[in-house]
Design a protein around this motif. Structure first.
Motif: not given
Length: 138
Positions: A41-43, A45-50, A58-62, A72-74
């Motif tokens: 999910e986080k990947c 969401i972050g895919k659109g940002a160049p 960071g913290l995924l859940y607790s 996540v590696t490249n």
């Protein structure tokens, strides 16, 4: 310091998974695999940002007992660390340092000419270094 460290391949298959508490191993594996949905999910969401060169998620859940962090590696390999929730002295920059060291260990292990890409990590040197990292001596 860390209860569980996992390296998950790009096809969500575990490449390496170790726990410090063998009695809770199944529970910790469940937390790691449940965290993969949050990582995806986080990947997305972050895919659109160049300018999203930040690989630390960071913290995924607790939960009541654990905090689950992600990286996540490249090459889309996911590193998941499960830490005890009662460790309130652990700061964000210390978690980043754990992932930085773990990423260095991972790249050293896969750059070995005898390592077959996609296979589980079965290096004794990698295992010893991860155990040292889990105990907080790194």
């Amino acid at each position: 310091m860390a209860f569980c460290i996992a390296v998950i391949g790009k096809d969500n298959a575990p490449m390496y998974l170790t726990t410090s508490d063998m009695e809770q191993e199944l529970d910790l594996q469940y937390h790691v695999h449940a965290a993969l949905d949050v990582v995806e999910e986080k990947c997305l969401i972050g895919k659109g940002a160049p300018d999203s060169k930040e690989l630390y998620l960071g913290l995924l859940y607790s939960t009541e007992n654990h905090k689950i962090y992600g990286f996540v590696t490249n090459s889309r390999v996911k590193l998941i660390v499960v830490i005890d929730s009662s460790n309130v002295a652990l700061r964000e920059n210390e978690v980043r340092a754990i992932f930085r060291n773990l990423h260095i260990l991972y790249t050293d292990a896969v750059c070995n000419p005898f390592y077959i890409p996609g296979e589980p990590l079965a290096s004794k040197k990698f295992d010893r270094a991860v155990q040292k990292l889990m105990s907080g001596n790194a």
